[in-house]
Scaffold this active site. Sequence first.
Site, PDB file in Angstrom:
ATOM      1  N   GLU A 172      -1.537  -0.129  -9.055  1.00  0.00           N
ATOM      2  CA  GLU A 172      -3.002  -0.145  -8.923  1.00  0.00           C
ATOM      3  C   GLU A 172      -3.570   1.206  -8.513  1.00  0.00           C
ATOM      4  O   GLU A 172      -3.036   1.870  -7.628  1.00  0.00           O
ATOM      5  CB  GLU A 172      -3.365  -1.213  -7.883  1.00  0.00           C
ATOM      6  CG  GLU A 172      -4.843  -1.404  -7.623  1.00  0.00           C
ATOM      7  CD  GLU A 172      -5.098  -2.652  -6.768  1.00  0.00           C
ATOM      8  OE1 GLU A 172      -4.403  -3.680  -6.961  1.00  0.00           O
ATOM      9  OE2 GLU A 172      -5.984  -2.596  -5.905  1.00  0.00           O
ATOM     10  N   GLU A 181     -11.643  -1.423  -9.198  1.00  0.00           N
ATOM     11  CA  GLU A 181     -12.418  -1.835  -8.021  1.00  0.00           C
ATOM     12  C   GLU A 181     -13.520  -0.836  -7.693  1.00  0.00           C
ATOM     13  O   GLU A 181     -14.469  -1.180  -7.000  1.00  0.00           O
ATOM     14  CB  GLU A 181     -11.492  -2.036  -6.809  1.00  0.00           C
ATOM     15  CG  GLU A 181     -10.907  -0.754  -6.277  1.00  0.00           C
ATOM     16  CD  GLU A 181      -9.973  -0.993  -5.090  1.00  0.00           C
ATOM     17  OE1 GLU A 181      -8.827  -1.390  -5.337  1.00  0.00           O
ATOM     18  OE2 GLU A 181     -10.392  -0.790  -3.947  1.00  0.00           O
ATOM     19  N   LYS A 217       0.843  -1.199   0.000  1.00  0.00           N
ATOM     20  CA  LYS A 217       0.000   0.000   0.000  1.00  0.00           C
ATOM     21  C   LYS A 217       0.876   1.245   0.000  1.00  0.00           C
ATOM     22  O   LYS A 217       1.725   1.414   0.887  1.00  0.00           O
ATOM     23  CB  LYS A 217      -0.885   0.009   1.248  1.00  0.00           C
ATOM     24  CG  LYS A 217      -2.031  -0.974   1.185  1.00  0.00           C
ATOM     25  CD  LYS A 217      -3.146  -0.466   0.296  1.00  0.00           C
ATOM     26  CE  LYS A 217      -4.350  -1.386   0.359  1.00  0.00           C
ATOM     27  NZ  LYS A 217      -5.334  -1.039  -0.690  1.00  0.00           N
ATOM     28  N   GLU A 267      -6.398 -11.936  -4.408  1.00  0.00           N
ATOM     29  CA  GLU A 267      -6.073 -10.939  -3.385  1.00  0.00           C
ATOM     30  C   GLU A 267      -6.397 -11.536  -2.016  1.00  0.00           C
ATOM     31  O   GLU A 267      -7.529 -11.938  -1.738  1.00  0.00           O
ATOM     32  CB  GLU A 267      -6.878  -9.659  -3.595  1.00  0.00           C
ATOM     33  CG  GLU A 267      -6.600  -8.640  -2.510  1.00  0.00           C
ATOM     34  CD  GLU A 267      -6.989  -7.218  -2.896  1.00  0.00           C
ATOM     35  OE1 GLU A 267      -7.894  -7.052  -3.726  1.00  0.00           O
ATOM     36  OE2 GLU A 267      -6.365  -6.284  -2.354  1.00  0.00           O
ATOM     37  N   ASP A 310      -0.279  -0.309  -4.675  1.00  0.00           N
ATOM     38  CA  ASP A 310      -1.642   0.221  -4.745  1.00  0.00           C
ATOM     39  C   ASP A 310      -1.661   1.555  -4.005  1.00  0.00           C
ATOM     40  O   ASP A 310      -1.369   1.602  -2.810  1.00  0.00           O
ATOM     41  CB  ASP A 310      -2.586  -0.779  -4.067  1.00  0.00           C
ATOM     42  CG  ASP A 310      -4.038  -0.365  -4.126  1.00  0.00           C
ATOM     43  OD1 ASP A 310      -4.347   0.679  -4.729  1.00  0.00           O
ATOM     44  OD2 ASP A 310      -4.875  -1.099  -3.568  1.00  0.00           O
ATOM     45  N   ASP A 349     -14.725  -5.807  -8.535  1.00  0.00           N
ATOM     46  CA  ASP A 349     -14.954  -6.477  -7.255  1.00  0.00           C
ATOM     47  C   ASP A 349     -16.332  -7.144  -7.333  1.00  0.00           C
ATOM     48  O   ASP A 349     -17.318  -6.493  -7.669  1.00  0.00           O
ATOM     49  CB  ASP A 349     -14.930  -5.453  -6.109  1.00  0.00           C
ATOM     50  CG  ASP A 349     -15.029  -6.118  -4.747  1.00  0.00           C
ATOM     51  OD1 ASP A 349     -14.031  -6.079  -4.005  1.00  0.00           O
ATOM     52  OD2 ASP A 349     -16.106  -6.687  -4.432  1.00  0.00           O
ATOM     53  N   HIS A 351     -10.632  -7.837  -7.897  1.00  0.00           N
ATOM     54  CA  HIS A 351     -10.342  -7.246  -6.592  1.00  0.00           C
ATOM     55  C   HIS A 351     -11.145  -8.047  -5.582  1.00  0.00           C
ATOM     56  O   HIS A 351     -12.302  -8.387  -5.830  1.00  0.00           O
ATOM     57  CB  HIS A 351     -10.802  -5.784  -6.602  1.00  0.00           C
ATOM     58  CG  HIS A 351     -10.703  -5.098  -5.278  1.00  0.00           C
ATOM     59  ND1 HIS A 351     -11.788  -4.931  -4.432  1.00  0.00           N
ATOM     60  CD2 HIS A 351      -9.653  -4.536  -4.661  1.00  0.00           C
ATOM     61  CE1 HIS A 351     -11.389  -4.274  -3.351  1.00  0.00           C
ATOM     62  NE2 HIS A 351     -10.101  -4.025  -3.459  1.00  0.00           N
TER      63      HIS A 351
HETATM   64 CA    CA Z   1      -6.972  -1.589  -4.274  1.00  0.00          CA
END
Ligand code: CA
Length: 382
Positions: A226, A252, A171, A335, A200, A275, A302
């Site tokens: 991402e 997502e 992240k 994921e 991401d 997602d 996602h």
């Molecule tokens: Ca994400």
Amino acid sequence: MKITGIRIHVLKSALAKPFAFSQGWVRQRSATLVEIVTDEGLVGWGEAFAQGLEPPEIAATVIDKALRPLLEGANPLDVEVLWHRMYHATRDYGRKGSVMSAISAVDIALWDLAGKHYGVPIHQLLGGAFRRRVQPYATGFYRIEGRGEAQRLCAEALQHSDNGFRLMKVKLGFGVDDDIEVIRSVAETVRGKDVTLMVDTNHAYGRAEALRLGYVLDECDLRWYEEPVAPEDVDGYCELRARLRTPIAGGENEHGLFGFRELLSRHAVDVVQPDIGSCGGLTAARHITALAQAHGIEVNPHVWGSAVAQAASLQWIAALPVANHSLFAREPVLEYDCSSHPFRHELIEDPVRLVDGWVPIPDGSGLGITVRADTVERFRVG
Ligand code: CA
């Protein structure tokens, strides 16, 4: 068979330790689950996506007030028909966000019911399994301070590696300078370890900052970058994709066939990430997969939410063709969020687990899971 009842469960659980992603601090886990009951005694489960900052009551209200009247008395096996009925009825105030998440929850529950009715896993109804197991990637690297945590994040990378993960997603989005320090440190830590990294930023930046970070990411041989910019900035996606070597991923926060049409037809992403709990469920996932195939763009779902959304994602991943066939084609990866989450580990009888570094795809009827009523009751707030 007829739908005789729709039960909606809003679950919440406070986190012992809040954590941050680029859009804010997450202080609780929440989920909107739906249970569709039929006159034949079969029950189907579904879930609406609720990211950490989204009140789960919004999707619950949509299901209760807007979708329930369209469903009661209907044949639950009319899955495609009911999807269109829900989408058209909510079009003028829906199409995106929590309304689509509500439709997704109902749709997943209808597919679960159909699988149970026919006695097969959902992936069989979708056309069969391209794979029986999927390689997970560790999602983690959340912040507990916000910035200046590169050393702790390097230790976390080693922990994921020791736990058997060969892929991990870092992240970022906490300021470009901090991000650069983190990704360079983590990349250095896992060098020589057969680990592939992704990053991401959760659309933390505009194009200039996203590019400045992107030029550094290009040194790191990532699987993808991402949500580099806001989901509405399709031009930004196209610009980054043209100027960076690193594959661009996103989706997502996009919804339905019409939402994904622009992303795909403009080739704004290398990897598209709907997602299951917000793109419109398995029915929309099928539509989007076909559209992505037509554009040669890789689908890699996602995955968020509770064990119900995880199970639905696994069924879709089983039935997902690769974008570009070859002897050693790039397969979708799962994921696998490594942060603490009671609605995953305690919600079903046989939660997702790693076997030799892989996640097996359930082959029981429907979603292939048994939801634990005691856990639902324990965390239910409405
Ligand atoms: Ca994400």
